[in-house]
Design a protein around this motif. Structure first.
Motif, PDB file in Angstrom:
ATOM      1  N   ALA A   1       1.868   1.829  -5.589  1.00 48.38           N
ATOM      2  CA  ALA A   1       2.681   1.647  -4.384  1.00 48.38           C
ATOM      3  C   ALA A   1       2.726   2.902  -3.522  1.00 48.38           C
ATOM      4  CB  ALA A   1       4.103   1.229  -4.771  1.00 48.38           C
ATOM      5  N   ALA A   2       2.539   4.067  -4.127  1.00 49.13           N
ATOM      6  CA  ALA A   2       2.616   5.330  -3.386  1.00 49.13           C
ATOM      7  C   ALA A   2       1.287   5.728  -2.754  1.00 49.13           C
ATOM      8  CB  ALA A   2       3.089   6.446  -4.320  1.00 49.13           C
ATOM      9  N   ALA A   3       0.238   4.932  -2.946  1.00 52.00           N
ATOM     10  CA  ALA A   3      -1.091   5.286  -2.428  1.00 52.00           C
ATOM     11  C   ALA A   3      -1.151   5.213  -0.911  1.00 52.00           C
ATOM     12  CB  ALA A   3      -2.141   4.351  -3.026  1.00 52.00           C
ATOM     13  N   VAL A   4      -1.923   6.092  -0.316  1.00 54.36           N
ATOM     14  CA  VAL A   4      -2.110   6.113   1.130  1.00 54.36           C
ATOM     15  C   VAL A   4      -3.131   5.046   1.512  1.00 54.36           C
ATOM     16  CG1 VAL A   4      -2.871   7.496   3.095  1.00 54.36           C
ATOM     17  CG2 VAL A   4      -1.597   8.582   1.232  1.00 54.36           C
ATOM     18  N   THR A   5      -2.668   3.957   2.092  1.00 58.19           N
ATOM     19  CA  THR A   5      -3.546   2.864   2.520  1.00 58.19           C
ATOM     20  C   THR A   5      -2.797   1.910   3.441  1.00 58.19           C
ATOM     21  OG1 THR A   5      -4.953   1.044   1.752  1.00 58.19           O
ATOM     22  CG2 THR A   5      -2.950   1.451   0.503  1.00 58.19           C
ATOM     23  N   ASP A   6      -3.546   1.229   4.298  1.00 58.54           N
ATOM     24  CA  ASP A   6      -2.967   0.188   5.144  1.00 58.54           C
ATOM     25  C   ASP A   6      -3.241  -1.201   4.582  1.00 58.54           C
ATOM     26  OD1 ASP A   6      -1.877   1.896   7.014  1.00 58.54           O
ATOM     27  OD2 ASP A   6      -3.665   1.923   8.275  1.00 58.54           O
ATOM     28  N   TYR A   7      -4.136  -1.269   3.591  1.00 57.73           N
ATOM     29  CA  TYR A   7      -4.538  -2.566   3.043  1.00 57.73           C
ATOM     30  C   TYR A   7      -4.180  -2.651   1.558  1.00 57.73           C
ATOM     31  CZ  TYR A   7      -7.344  -2.381   7.297  1.00 57.73           C
ATOM     32  OH  TYR A   7      -7.756  -2.245   8.601  1.00 57.73           O
TER      33      TYR A   7
END
Length: 472
Positions: free
Chosen positions: A305-311
């Motif tokens: 959940a903390a990952a940098v992503t828009d998808y």
């Protein structure tokens, strides 16, 4: 203590009965079908996502996708890969490996789904940090009336961290390996908690508790920074070590696979004992497989959940690689080394089983083999302790809200549990861990089945975008 351990084993047998095993495998099979074999058709894209560098800087999240995977792997690659596989083979025979593989294959779809949903439903805290996981996708996705189920998950998540995967089993495995190297015959002991304990266990326990405390106090970013450096190194070291063992004993490899498949289906069982043999193999393989790769447990989504992503699906693909790396690669290597050296049926328990396999199979002096195993276990289990502190803190935050004083107190309680872990018996800590694992998985699996449609839509949206990019 023995009567309490017997009671826990009875509870464990009920929790990890056929219904839960069918529930876990059935969920993985259903999600595999619903998502059109995402673990197979998305495997190549997962590796592309893992190593791609996106110049876009306004994406939501706290850590990179690679760091999120390493944080998750830091929690999954632990004693389950070394000690857990050994206990599975001792309890269920070589056939347990087959069921561990099967659980991992379908569990990959489960891991993809839970991590995709975690990003889809993640929230931002008051201080700007990102929080997400099963508690949020159950509450936000299934609705407020299901908040009680989210709280049950979070409660058992705290229990797993404090008294299951996070502390007792890991530190117990580390100190057992240290003792096996420095003081295998208990020559130097002192009385601790009413029992004679090797001084090597005490020293190792204190040193590791202090080191772990220094990292835990730093929070997620420090844990992720440590995980990014240690996880790749420890995985490569362990894989290289076991590859040497397998190559050195390559003539025994075909028979090892024969034992696995015959054991899985009770072919070598005596008349009338086939069903019991199969059930024992299934129970041991699936339970230890879930312990090791945590697919369906609901832990990895908290890091994802903390990952940098828009998808959401982008991180789901990266995260599902954790199950492949953990079980198909690392657990398989441990299992094969134990079976090839016939170390699973000589009356040993826990880390002693893998230690014997290394001593018998590696072309090194016994002391060198024990040292290698000890180093691998120290790295594996230490990072698991760190990862599970983060997981259980997020579960606690969901239960009590954003209360810094409570979180600080919890961290010290977690550190205390690490400190006392070495003085518990192997059977006690593993039985307790199994129980909490099973109870934690149930509410998460309910959420995954209910919200599988949301995941399917996110998957289609992401692959449609990839298709458009390729055609431009």
């Amino acid at each position: 203590m023995k009567s309490f351990t017997d009671f826990l084993e009875t509870v464990d047998n009920h929790v990890w009965g056929i219904p839960l095993m069918v529930f876990i495998l059935g969920t993985g099979i259903f999600l595999t079908i619903r998502l059109r074999g995402i673990q197979f058709r998305g495997f190549g894209q997962a590796f592309k996502n893992l190593f791609s560098k996106d110049e876009k800087t306004d994406k939501k999240g706290e850590v990179s996708g690679f760091a999120a995977l390493c944080t998750a792997l830091s929690a999954t690659i632990g004693t389950g890969n070394i000690v857990g596989v050994a206990t599975a083979l001792v309890a269920g025979g070589p056939g347990a490996m087959f069921w561990m593989w099967l659980a991992a294959i379908f569990g990959t779809a489960t891991k993809y789904t839970e991590c995709t949903l975690a990003v889809h439903y993640r929230q931002q805290g008051k201080d700007g940090h990102i929080i997400g996981g099963p508690f949020y996708y159950i509450e936000k996705g299934m609705g407020e009336k299901w908040k009680w189920l989210a709280k049950i998950f979070a409660f058992f998540g705290v229990c797993v961290g404090l008294m299951g995967i996070g502390t007792f089993t890991q530190i117990n495995g580390i100190t057992s390996a240290v003792k096996g190297f420095f003081d295998p015959d208990d020559k130097v002991t002192v009385s601790v908690f009413g029992q004679q304990t090797s001084i090597s266990v005490i020293i190792a326990g204190i040193v590791l508790t202090v080191c772990i405390a220094l990292v835990i106090i730093g929070g997620l970013k420090r844990i992720s920074a440590v995980a990014e450096k240690i996880v790749p190194f420890m995985a490569i070291l362990y894989v290289a070590t076991v590859l040497i063992l397998i190559i050195t004993n390559i003539t025994k490899l075909p028979d090892a696979f024969v034992q696995i498949f015959e054991g899985a289906f009770g072919i070598r069982a005596i008349s009338g004992g086939v069903l019991g043999t199969i059930i024992a193999s299934m129970r041991s393989g699936i339970a230890r497989g879930i312990f090791s790769n945590e697919a369906g447990l609901g832990s990895a989504p908290i890091a994802a959940a903390a990952a940098v992503t828009d998808y959401p699906a982008e991180q789901g693909l990266i995260s599902m690689l954790g199950t492949f790396i953990d079980t198909i690669v690392i657990c398989s290597m441990t299992g094969l080394s134990i079976i090839m050296t016939s170390s699973w049926n000589v009356g040993l328990k826990g880390v002693q089983v893998t230690s014997r396999a290394f001593a018998e199979g590696l072309p090194f002096p016994q002391k060198a083999a024990s040292f290698l195993l000890m180093i691998c276990l120290v790295f594996f289990a230490s990072t698991t302790i760190l990862g599970w502190d983060y997981y259980s803190e997020r579960c606690l935050e969901y239960l009590v809200g954003d209360r810094p004083k409570v979180m600080r107190a919890y961290r010290w309680l977690y550190i205390f549990c690490v400190f006392i872990g070495p003085y518990m018996t192997v059977s006690f800590v593993w039985t307790l861990a199994d129980i909490f694992n099973g109870l934690m998985a149930i509410p998460n699996l309910i959420g995954l089945l209910t919200l599988s449609g949301v995941c399917a839509k996110e998957t289609k949206r992401y692959f449609d975008i990839l298709h458009k990019e390729k055609t431009i």
